[in-house]
Each structure stands twice: as C-alpha cells, then as structure tokens.
Design an enzyme around this catalytic site. Structure first.
Site, short mmCIF file in Angstrom:
data_model
loop_
_atom_site.label_atom_id
_atom_site.label_comp_id
_atom_site.label_asym_id
_atom_site.label_seq_id
_atom_site.Cartn_x
_atom_site.Cartn_y
_atom_site.Cartn_z
N GLU A 69 -2.42 -8.30 -18.74
CA GLU A 69 -2.97 -7.45 -17.90
C GLU A 69 -3.78 -5.45 -18.29
O GLU A 69 -4.33 -5.25 -17.25
CB GLU A 69 -1.64 -6.66 -17.00
CG GLU A 69 -0.62 -5.97 -17.25
CD GLU A 69 0.71 -5.86 -17.00
OE1 GLU A 69 1.11 -6.44 -15.32
OE2 GLU A 69 1.90 -5.72 -17.56
N LYS A 125 1.33 -1.47 -8.11
CA LYS A 125 2.77 -1.55 -8.83
C LYS A 125 3.71 -1.59 -8.14
O LYS A 125 5.03 -2.18 -8.68
CB LYS A 125 2.89 0.71 -8.66
CG LYS A 125 3.80 0.73 -9.54
CD LYS A 125 3.90 0.74 -11.02
CE LYS A 125 5.33 1.13 -11.33
NZ LYS A 125 4.60 0.48 -13.31
N ASN A 173 1.48 -1.22 5.71
CA ASN A 173 2.29 -1.69 4.65
C ASN A 173 3.28 -3.77 5.19
O ASN A 173 4.25 -3.23 5.82
CB ASN A 173 3.07 -1.09 3.86
CG ASN A 173 3.40 -1.63 3.08
OD1 ASN A 173 2.91 -2.74 2.44
ND2 ASN A 173 4.51 -1.01 1.75
N GLY A 174 2.26 -4.85 4.67
CA GLY A 174 3.29 -5.85 5.56
C GLY A 174 1.94 -6.59 6.16
O GLY A 174 1.29 -6.56 6.10
N CYS A 177 0.76 -1.19 0.12
CA CYS A 177 0.12 -0.02 0.30
C CYS A 177 0.62 1.30 -0.04
O CYS A 177 2.72 1.10 0.15
CB CYS A 177 -0.87 0.05 1.18
SG CYS A 177 0.17 -0.10 2.58
N ARG A 198 0.57 2.00 -5.38
CA ARG A 198 0.71 1.34 -4.63
C ARG A 198 -0.58 0.54 -4.32
O ARG A 198 -0.14 -0.61 -3.60
CB ARG A 198 1.45 1.67 -3.61
CG ARG A 198 3.01 2.62 -3.86
CD ARG A 198 3.19 3.05 -2.35
NE ARG A 198 3.84 2.24 -1.81
CZ ARG A 198 5.16 1.71 -2.50
NH1 ARG A 198 5.96 2.61 -3.02
NH2 ARG A 198 5.99 0.89 -1.38
N LYS A 225 1.67 -7.44 -21.17
CA LYS A 225 1.24 -6.49 -21.15
C LYS A 225 -0.17 -6.74 -21.98
O LYS A 225 -0.90 -6.12 -21.39
CB LYS A 225 1.30 -5.83 -22.27
CG LYS A 225 3.35 -5.42 -22.03
CD LYS A 225 3.30 -4.36 -21.38
CE LYS A 225 3.65 -4.72 -20.17
NZ LYS A 225 4.31 -4.44 -19.02
N GLU A 250 7.15 -10.83 -22.51
CA GLU A 250 6.89 -9.93 -22.34
C GLU A 250 5.16 -9.10 -22.94
O GLU A 250 4.39 -8.36 -22.63
CB GLU A 250 7.63 -8.70 -22.69
CG GLU A 250 7.65 -7.13 -22.54
CD GLU A 250 6.95 -6.59 -21.44
OE1 GLU A 250 7.41 -7.61 -20.22
OE2 GLU A 250 6.67 -5.38 -21.16
N HIS A 301 5.30 -29.22 -29.16
CA HIS A 301 5.62 -29.86 -28.09
C HIS A 301 4.55 -29.96 -27.62
O HIS A 301 4.27 -30.64 -26.47
CB HIS A 301 7.39 -29.94 -27.46
CG HIS A 301 8.47 -29.75 -28.27
ND1 HIS A 301 9.20 -31.33 -28.34
CD2 HIS A 301 9.14 -28.67 -28.46
CE1 HIS A 301 9.88 -31.18 -29.09
NE2 HIS A 301 10.05 -29.99 -29.18
N TRP A 319 -4.06 -2.05 -0.55
CA TRP A 319 -4.56 -3.49 -1.91
C TRP A 319 -4.12 -4.81 -1.36
O TRP A 319 -2.56 -4.88 -0.09
CB TRP A 319 -3.04 -2.82 -2.55
CG TRP A 319 -3.39 -3.82 -3.95
CD1 TRP A 319 -3.22 -4.37 -4.98
CD2 TRP A 319 -3.16 -5.67 -4.07
NE1 TRP A 319 -3.66 -5.63 -6.15
CE2 TRP A 319 -3.69 -6.41 -5.58
CE3 TRP A 319 -2.50 -6.70 -3.04
CZ2 TRP A 319 -2.92 -7.37 -5.64
CZ3 TRP A 319 -1.61 -7.86 -3.06
CH2 TRP A 319 -1.98 -8.05 -4.50
C1 F6R Z 1 4.02 -5.32 -14.99
C2 F6R Z 1 4.53 -5.32 -14.08
C3 F6R Z 1 4.99 -5.91 -12.72
C4 F6R Z 1 6.35 -5.48 -12.00
C5 F6R Z 1 7.50 -6.69 -11.58
C6 F6R Z 1 8.27 -5.72 -10.58
O1 F6R Z 1 3.76 -4.68 -16.44
O2 F6R Z 1 4.92 -4.13 -14.30
O3 F6R Z 1 5.23 -7.15 -14.01
O4 F6R Z 1 7.80 -5.63 -13.50
O5 F6R Z 1 6.15 -6.62 -10.43
O6 F6R Z 1 8.17 -4.72 -10.83
P1 F6R Z 1 9.32 -3.60 -10.09
O7 F6R Z 1 10.34 -3.39 -11.49
O8 F6R Z 1 9.47 -2.36 -9.53
O9 F6R Z 1 10.82 -5.12 -9.24
#
Ligand code: F6R
Length: 607
Positions: free
Chosen positions: A491, A602, A117-118, A6, A32, A488, A484, A507, A91
C-alpha cells in the site's frame, strides 16, 4: 450509484466565517477520503459577485476534484458572510470522481444542502418518482435524491418533519448532514457511520470524527444510530423514526488538539513510526489494570474470538499466537468481514474482541452487532474514544496511540500488539514480565530509529526499488509479521508483495522464485528459527535474494537487518523495520504523498 466513505463537517452559529471553519475542519478529516471535496454555505447577502444565479438565503457551493490538503479556497468564497455551512471530502467506490458528483448536493430551489456518508440502497426507485414529479438532478449520486425528497416533503410540512419523513424513506446505512437556508438550521441523522456534534457557546459543529471539532469545543454528543439532531439557536435530539424528543448525553473530551502538524517530519507516516517507542512505553507503564481485566474476561468466557480488518486483522492473528505461546490458551481468530459466516456458534458465554484503530470499520462493526444479538460479551480494543465499537462494547481498552493521520496504520498496530502481549502475560499472572519485555522493546525500537540504522534500511530500499515482486516469509508469530510487512510494502510503495508461512513454500509458492527474486525472512530466535532458515535455503537454491530480519544472523542471508532478541516481542522491531522499508521504498519510487496511498481511505465505513 455512488457509495461514499468520507469526511463530513458542518457549522451553524454566531461566527460569520462558516466557509473558513468548514474548510479548516475538512482538512483535518481528509484522511477519511480524498478524491474530491466540496463546501456549501448559506448566502446572507444578495449582492454577492461570485455566482449570478445565487439569491439571498440560498446556498452557494464550491466543489473540486482532488485532495483538499493543499487546496486554497477561492478568496471570494472564503469572504462570504455566512453562519451556516457544510462540507465533505469524498472517497467514491462506485461512480465517477467528478465535480458534479462531489458533495454537497442541493435541491432544485438551492435552499436544501445535503452531504452523506454511506449508501442509499433504494435511491433509484426514489429518483424515478422524483424525476416524474419534475425534479432536476445535477449528479449521478444516490445522495442527491435525499435533497430533492426533502424538497418534496417541504411542500406540505416544516423542515424538521420533512427531513425526518424523507430519512425514514431511505434504506441502507448512512450518515447525513442537511442544512436549510430559510430557517438557518442544520440537521444530522444517521443509521450507520459516525457523527459527532460539538456544542459551543451558541454555536454547533458536526463532524465524522471528533478531531475535526476539538479545536472549537470539547463538549460533544456522539450521535447514535436512528437519532436526529436539530441545531440552530438551540439543540434538539430526536429518536427516529417517530421523532420522540430525548435528552442529549454530553461528553467532555479530554483530548489535546494536536492539529495537523508534522513537526520535523516530512510525512505523518514517518512521524507516526517515530512515535512508536512512546506508544509501547505508555502501555508497558499504564495498562496493568486494563489488561488484567481483559485477561479475566477471557478466562471466564467459553470461547474467545478476536477480529479485525487489514492491519488490525494481523493484530488479532498475533493475539492467537501470543495467547497460545504465553498463556497456553486458545483464542479464535477471524478477519472481520468473514466473521459474519462463522458466528452461528456464538452464545451468551462467548467473548468477542474487536480490534480496530478507528472503531468504525463496518466489517467489524456489523458482526459485532450480530454477536451482541446472540448475547456474546464484547471487549473492544480501539484507538478512538467514542467510536462506534467503543460504544458497542461492554468492556473497552483505548490504545492511547494518539491520532493516526497517515492512512496506513503503524503505531496503532504496535499499540494493539503491546496490549495483547501484556494481556497474555496478565492471564498467567506475570504482567511484570510483559512490562519488562515491552520496555526493552521500546528501547530496541528507539535504536532502530537512529540515523545509522535508518541508513541501512535506506540502502536496502535503493536495492529493492525496481523489483516487481517482494516475498516475505515467517513462521508462528513471525508469519503474522510477514503478512503485515507485505501489506505495508504494497500500500505504501505499490510493489507487489506477498507474505507466506514458511511451511507453505513447497506446497506451491516456491514456483514464483526466479533469479534475484527478493525474499525477506522474518527469523526470530525461537522454535521457528531452524525451519525458517531451511526455507530460506530452499529459496536461495532457486536464485532468490535473501534478506534476514531478526536477532540471529545466518550464512544464508545475503543481507541482514538485526533486531534484539525480545522473545515474543521480536515481531515489534521486525514490523518497525518493514514499515521503514515500505516508507523508503515509496520515496525511492518517487511517490509524492505516502500519507495518502491511491485508492485508499483511512476509515472503511461501507461494505
Ligand atoms: C493498513 C491499514 C488498514 C486498517 C484496516 C482496519 O495499513 O491501516 O488495513 O488496518 O482498514 O482499520 P481499523 O483498524 O480502523 O479498523
């Protein structure tokens, strides 16, 4: 039990509008966590009409379920004259998203307010004891036990010792902010998760990310684990568990406050995609010494390991391919959360390179702590100055991508790839080639971001918007690009997407292909081209709809989106195109806020 990742914000000082300061600070931290939020402020006047049971010197709390971004704070609450307040955007991973569970939480007397947070691992045993003592709980959270535990200690000692003693009872990784109305003090303490203290002129701010504080002050302290800071008329920093006083280490941030401005863009996600040419150019022009230093650490090490999570894990995977191709050097790759199970062979000669936008991801932070215990050297590649990984590392490279507000990562990944590519070229003494390639790549990304090109991607998004599945294949570097691309798409647009190595199709995976199943083919003009094209043919023979992305068209492609041939850097335009496709798929599917996908946060700071 509730676990939280959070945003935390607190204020104590001379200004009387604590509610407004905290509310504005929380808005900057919303990325966050965004399932609920709440604020507590100390009430100075007893004549308040807002809540009849609130007396002088108590806390009044405002809590809501939902995002804080578009919320308007109750005008009566906003008008409260207060110089002490704390707030939280939550969150939750366990436990309901309810107003009762939203933070802050108060003790029975409403003089202690807590945000967290935790995870408090031993909360249920503490709660049982507190219930027996007569404490009344208002939520299902683990956090609330901390408020009541402090209340209990306050019966026999002062506030600071009560927080310290209560904190020492807790197990698990946590960051707390505690406000106490009788003394008007704010205390922050942590064993995990970030907390930054902003030091103003007779006032203090605490936030889980410095971006929440920059507007007010650039003088900060990054709180370390097992430290506790007491903020009121002055500042006192203590070492836990005993409470020995230590001198604070002040940092002056040289960042610009960027605010929460989207400018001409509808969403941060799109804005950040458009910032990518600048990010690549910056690295091409200014990272020569950083990347040379990293290359020399890799050369000296006996075994190098790159790790990250999610999008950043693909950066680590790109690193393996880039070093193999450009530098003829083997680099080990691991997903952060798996590294715990692979690290027994680390020695004091190993080099571990954590790659992370936030620098706070617990699944990277934790294995790095263990790697340090084994004596390994740590060279972090992160975007956030002062973050936990930044502070853990012996050597650090800051990505310089600027703050990334959209929850899905875009420009931070492109920065990570650019740094790794330049480092691989530096390893063979050819950073000039790496620099030229990156500048050419930035130009190609600029072209992709022009309206006529975007129109092509929008057309493809319209065609694919109702598909249930999208598959993406690639080989070598483009295999990581395929992974990747699917992350994208998943999500951002919530379409099920999977990425595969082209060679894996036969396979088993090819069983998924039906008539008109879309399959995106990342086709770079390198040793993988012929093989990936024949994989595309195999899919087409089973009715698949083939979308090629790369520099060289082929008759097997039903649709083709062209990039320049940028050798190893071709993955960059391939990724940018898939970011845009994901974004426009989201819009086509009526997703209102692609900046904040459902269920995500995030910064992942709990396991
Ligand atoms: C996906 C995304 C996440 C982050 C992951 C690691 O678009 O952004 O998969 O890449 O949570 O986050 P960081 O880079 O902050 O360690």
């Amino acid at each position: 039990m509730t676990k939280n990742m959070c945003g935390i914000f607190g204020y104590v000082g001379k200004q009387g509008n604590a509610a407004e300061i905290v509310f504005d600070g929380l808005k900057l931290l919303e990325y966050r966590g965004y399932d609920s939020w709440g604020i507590a402020v100390k009430v100075k006047s007893s004549k308040l009409k807002v809540q009849s049971d609130v007396g002088k010197n108590r806390f009044i709390v405002e809590k809501h379920v939902g995002k804080i971004g578009d919320a308007v704070l109750n005008s009566q609450f906003l008008a409260i004259n207060s110089n002490l307040g704390i707030g939280h955007t939550r969150w939750a991973t366990h436990g309901g998203v309810t107003v009762a569970n939203a933070h802050p939480h108060l003790d029975c007397t409403k003089t202690v307010a807590v945000i967290h947070n935790g995870i408090i691992e031993n909360f249920s045993e503490i709660k049982k004891k507190l219930l027996k003592m007569g404490h009344k709980f208002r939520s299902e959270t683990d956090t609330e036990v901390f408020a009541h535990l402090i209340e209990q200690y306050l019966t026999k000692e002062g506030f600071t010792s009560a927080v310290r003693d209560a904190f020492n009872q807790l197990r698990g990784l946590s960051a707390f902010l505690v406000a106490y109305s009788p003394s008007g003090e704010l205390v922050a303490a942590k064993t995990g998760s970030p907390l930054v203290v902003g030091v103003g002129d007779n006032e203090f701010f605490v936030a889980s990310d410095a971006i929440g504080i920059l507007k007010h002050t650039k003088k900060v302290i990054f709180l370390e684990d097992d430290q506790m800071v007491i903020l009121g008329k002055n500042i006192r920093l203590l070492e836990l568990p005993w409470g020995k006083e230590i001198n604070p280490k002040y940092n002056i941030l040289e960042w610009k406050f960027e605010g929460a401005k989207k400018g001409k863009f509808e969403h941060f996600l799109l804005k950040e995609i458009y910032e990518q040419p600048r990010v690549i150019k910056n690295i091409a022009l200014n990272y020569s010494s950083e990347t040379k230093n990293l290359a020399s650490l890799i050369e000296k090490a006996f075994g190098t390991f790159m790790l990250g999570c999610g999008t950043a894990s693909y950066a680590a995977l790109f690193g393996t391919y880039l070093f193999s191709k450009i530098a003829k050097k083997h680099i080990n790759f691991s997903i952060g959360s798996e590294f715990n199970y692979l690290e027994s062979y680390l020695t004091s000669k190993s080099l571990v390179i954590p790659i992370s936008q936030s620098g706070e991801t617990i699944d990277v932070v934790e294995p790095i702590e263990k790697a340090k215990e084994r004596g390994a050297k740590i060279a972090a590649i992160v975007n956030v100055l002062g973050s936990t990984l930044y502070r853990q590392a012996d050597y650090k490279i800051l990505l310089g991508a600027g703050s990334e507000k959209a929850v899905v990562g875009t420009k931070s990944l492109i920065a990570m790839i650019s740094v790794l590519l330049l480092t691989a070229y530096a390893y063979v003494g050819r950073e000039d080639l790496g620099k030229k390639l990156l500048l050419k790549t930035a130009k190609n990304v600029e072209d992709i971001l022009r309206d006529s090109f975007i129109a092509e991607i929008k057309k493809l998004a319209q065609e694919l918007k109702n598909k249930e599945h999208i598959y993406v294949i690639g080989r070598g570097l483009s295999y990581a690009a395929a992974l990747e691309a699917t992350l994208k798409i998943k999500e951002t647009s919530y379409i099920h997407a999977e990425g595969f190595a082209g060679g894996e199709l036969k396979h088993g995976v090819i069983a998924l292909i039906e008539k008109n199943t879309p399959c995106i083919v990342m086709a770079s003009n390198d040793q993988t081209y012929d093989d990936i094209v024949s994989n595309a043919q195999e899919i087409k023979a089973r009715g698949g709809l083939i979308v090629g992305i790369g520099p060289k068209d082929n008759e097997v492609f039903d649709r083709f989106i062209e990039t320049q041939d940028l050798k190893e850097a071709t993955i960059i335009p391939q990724i940018v195109i898939s970011q845009l496709l994901a974004y426009y798929l989201a819009l086509e599917r009526g997703i209102v806020d692609p900046d904040k996908p459902r269920n995500l946060a995030k910064s992942v700071t709990v396991k």
